[in-house]
Enzyme design. Structure first.
Site, PDB file in Angstrom:
ATOM      1  CB  ILE A 585      -0.938  -0.012   1.228  1.00 22.53           C
ATOM      2  CG1 ILE A 585      -1.786  -1.306   1.229  1.00 22.53           C
ATOM      3  CG2 ILE A 585      -1.822   1.231   1.243  1.00 22.53           C
ATOM      4  CD1 ILE A 585      -2.627  -1.537  -0.013  1.00 22.53           C
ATOM      5  N   PRO A 588      -1.390   4.738   2.634  1.00 23.98           N
ATOM      6  CG  PRO A 588      -0.637   4.399   4.816  1.00 23.98           C
ATOM      7  CD  PRO A 588      -0.169   4.700   3.434  1.00 23.98           C
ATOM      8  CD  GLN A 594      -8.133   3.667  -5.461  1.00 30.74           C
ATOM      9  OE1 GLN A 594      -7.118   3.272  -4.883  1.00 30.74           O
ATOM     10  NE2 GLN A 594      -8.232   3.697  -6.756  1.00 30.74           N
ATOM     11  N   GLY A 660      -8.484   0.185  -7.123  1.00 30.73           N
ATOM     12  CA  GLY A 660      -9.669   0.914  -7.575  1.00 30.73           C
ATOM     13  C   GLY A 660     -10.884   0.047  -7.760  1.00 30.73           C
ATOM     14  CD  GLU A 661     -11.280  -1.105 -11.820  1.00 32.04           C
ATOM     15  OE1 GLU A 661     -12.506  -0.966 -11.830  1.00 32.04           O
ATOM     16  OE2 GLU A 661     -10.497  -0.352 -12.432  1.00 32.04           O
TER      17      GLU A 661
HETATM   18 MO1  MOS Z   1     -11.965   1.659 -14.319  1.00 33.69          MO
HETATM   19  S1  MOS Z   1     -13.827   0.891 -14.756  1.00 33.69           S
HETATM   20  O1  MOS Z   1     -11.103   0.600 -15.378  1.00 33.69           O
HETATM   21  O2  MOS Z   1     -12.049   3.271 -14.914  1.00 33.69           O
END
Ligand code: MOS
Length: 696
Positions: A585, A588, A594, A660-661
């Site tokens: 990370i 943090p 996020q 992110g995902e």
């Molecule tokens: Mo993310 S859906 O790959 O911007």
């Protein structure tokens, strides 16, 4: 690795610019003599344009130009490299013919001296159509599913036979609504030509792709197009592609010989800038009485447009999430009279994992085994689909940490067994996963005589804190304090970066910056200090040999507690916890922020978000923030994020997997599982509505 800035909770280096308004977003750029363009959208769902009354509108105050297929320049529109789908650019060839492929398709453009005049004239433009009934519903019998051009079907063992012979069987269908990304910042482009050179100030998660696509569409050399995008006000995937409004802005600027500003309205952001496709899924699980999976069959179908195939990894994770000797996954597309979908945060996995993790939870009740224990009994040693080890996998560790933290042991297993006054209380959990990708990237670093450094990459920062985390990587590698590093992104003439998506920016761009910094330091050792500035550019990609040896994914465990009012059906997420094993990370503070955002997106997916289409013509009936519901502060209560220590030496030199995902994945099934625990009602359709709870 001992570090001085990596791993530290550094506050955003661009925070001051953002809160003072100095950070400029696409729609805030202005050019001298700029005109304003407004798109006119098709008001039928399918058919063709029979007439457009240009003349009446051309006479209106301030109107500079009215464009439609009747007079728009013919564009080159050739396929080219660099698109997120390398087989096509934007296949919606805007204003090139009279066809209406979906409701809301841009069919004309009005350019005027002011936004007001352009809006008034656009509203007055009379267009007549020959309309047919569109097929807009994936469940419509006329919507026929097809195998995608690039099939992702997987199979090991014999899942059908194993299912037939399984002592315990479970089969269930899932339906997840279409969603729109709805970032705060609208899509916007300011286009200005200087001769045959074009500058675009444009909202984009992928400036070098926008450069390449627009160059191809207008038949000019790539280096003649410059795309500038220093800030992105949220995107979640909707700005990964170069949609038709960018083409239209450039077209309008060329025709009128003036710079043109084009900003989409909130309503227009529901038409032609992608959406999370609605999906229908079916999961069949065979198991032994003691909860060992013997068969898993996961089928999924997603929406696409008639003119383009949009594919995502809907069912892929089922092949590696869980140990099972017999697994079949199949993915189909249903072409509809709609705009092309696009990746939306956690694309594919967010929807697919909902089905799998709901089914596993359901199986646990059927077998009377604790849901976390069921996952423990089926934890694979290796990726059984690829038959190779995981580079690292901390799923059970995430469950351990999460269960302890969330007080799982205080949960009484029986549905409807927990109450708080009149309220039904439920606690649920689900797994999360997302591939740890790394894409080719490059970076340039300059050491200046004053002892500071400049770093440049054509990357984007849609909000996760890329400015800050990349500054940390450079400062760390160069051995400089943070304030001696200036990191710039968002220009297509910087060294190329991959799309700001797929959770791969930290791994891809970070690795390139690290390599460029190492390289410039080597140069510095060879040369005396007064010969500065020194410059180095590096290009990096994942080591193919290592990539072939390991299966690389991030994993997480997500927990939710819901309180349901049985009289009115309201579902409130009282507490949520996400625990992730995502490698190193880098920051943090930003990582927690996020993940909190992603988890809120997951709450939206579970309980609120859906784009409702009018079945007659495909019009999105809730194309505004009043009726497209998203979680606000009152909806999200208490959210906690934890990271388990995970050292992964294989994924990339930085050891990062991306966040992110995965932060959105797992939240929706955790909530649906909590809803079942609270009420005994298994809801397999998202979002879960008040109506679903009324007889709870
Ligand atoms: Mo993310 S859906 O790959 O911007």
């Amino acid at each position: 690795m001992t570090t001085h800035v990596i791993g530290k909770p550094v506050t955003r280096v661009d925070g001051r610019d953002k809160v003072t308004g100095r950070a400029r977003y696409a729609a805030e750029f202005n050019q001298p003599d700029q005109a304003y363009a407004v798109i006119v959208n098709a008001t039928v769902g399918l058919g063709r344009i029979t007439a457009i009354d240009h003349a009446a509108v051309a006479k209106m105050p301030g109107v500079v130009s009215v464009l439609s297929h009747l007079n728009a320049p013919k564009l080159a529109y050739r396929p080219h490299k660099g698109s997120i789908d390398p087989k096509s650019g934007e296949r919606l060839h805007v204003l090139q013919d009279d066809a209406v492929r979906f409701r809301g398709q841009p069919v004309a453009l009005v350019v005027a001296d002011t936004l007001d005049n352009a809006e008034r004239a656009a509203a007055a433009l009379r267009i007549t159509y020959e309309a047919r009934r569109p097929v807009i519903d994936i469940a419509d019998p006329e919507a026929r599913a097809i195998v995608p051009e690039i099939s992702s079907d997987r199979s090991r063992g014999d899942a059908e036979t194993a299912y037939a012979n399984a002592p315990v069987k479970l089969t269930a269908a899932y339906d997840i609504a279409r969603e729109n990304h709805n970032p705060m910042e609208p899509h916007a482009t300011v286009a200005a030509w200087q001769g045959d050179r074009l500058t675009l100030w444009s909202k984009s998660q992928y400036v070098v792709n926008e450069q390449a696509e627009i160059a191809a569409i207008f038949g000019i050399p790539v280096e003649n197009v410059q795309v500038i995008c220093p800030f992105v006000g949220g995107a979640f995937g909707t700005s990964l592609r170069t949609w038709s409004h960018v083409t239209l802005a450039a077209m309008a600027a060329r025709v009128t010989r003036r710079p043109v500003k084009l900003v989409l309205t909130r309503r227009q952001m529901f038409f032609a800038t992608g959406h999370r496709p609605r999906t229908l899924q079916h999961v069949s699980i065979g198991a032994t009485e003691d909860g060992k999976l013997t068969s898993l069959i996961h089928d999924g179908t997603g929406e696409t447009s008639r003119y383009e195939q949009f594919v995502e990894a809907l069912v892929n994770s089922s092949s590696y999430m869980i140990s099972c000797p017999n697994v079949t996954t199949r993915y189909r597309l249903a072409p509809l009279d709609t705009g092309t979908p696009v990746y939306m945060r956690g694309p594919g996995e967010a929807s697919g994992v909902f089905a799998l993790e709901s089914a596993l939870d359901e199986l646990s009740y059927k077998l009377d085994i604790d849901p976390i224990e069921l996952r423990r009994r089926n934890e694979p040693e290796i990726d059984e689909d690829e038959n190779r080890p995981f580079s690292s996998r901390s799923l059970l560790k995430c469950y351990d940490v999460g269960a302890e933290r969330f007080g799982w042991s205080q949960r009484t297993p029986k549905p409807r067994s927990m109450r708080d006054g009149r309220l039904l209380i439920g606690i649920g959990a689900a797994s999360a996963t997302y591939p740890a990708y790394q894409a080719p990237s490059s970076a340039r670093v300059r050491l200046l005589a004053d002892g500071s450094a400049e770093v440049e990459v054509a990357a984007s920062d849609m909000g996760p804190g890329t400015y800050t985390s990349m500054t940390q990587v450079a400062a760390e590698t160069l051995g400089l304090p943070l304030d001696k590093v200036r990191f710039s992104l968002g220009r297509s003439d910087f060294p190329p970066a991959p799309s700001h998506g797929g959770s791969w920016t930290m791994a891809s761009v970070g690795s390139a910056i690290q390599a460029a910094c190492i390289s410039v330091l080597r140069e510095a050792e060879k040369r005396p200090a007064d010969e500065r500035p020194l410059e180095a550019t590096a290009s990096t990609q994942r080591d193919a040999e290592i990539a072939g040896r390991f299966s690389m994914h991030a994993f997480g465990a997500v927990f939710a507690e819901v309180a349901i009012d049985p009289d009115v059906g309201t579902i409130r997420v009282r507490r949520a916890l996400g625990v992730y094993g995502a490698g190193r990370i880098v920051n943090p503070l930003l990582a927690r922020s996020q993940c909190t955002g992603g988890m809120i997106g997951g709450i939206g997916m579970a309980l609120m978000e859906r784009t409702v289409l009018d079945r007659r013509d495909g019009r999105p009936v809730n194309a505004h923030m009043a009726d497209y519901l998203m979680p606000v502060n009152l909806d999200i209560a208490e959210i906690e994020v934890r990271f388990v220590d995970e050292v992964d030496p294989h994924v990339n030199p930085l050891g990062v997997k991306g966040l992110g995902e995965i932060a959105l994945v797992g939240m929706a099934p955790a909530i649906a599982n909590a809803v079942f625990h609270a009420t005994g009602k298994r809801i397999r359709r998202l979002p879960i509505l008040l109506e679903d709870m009324l007889d709870a």
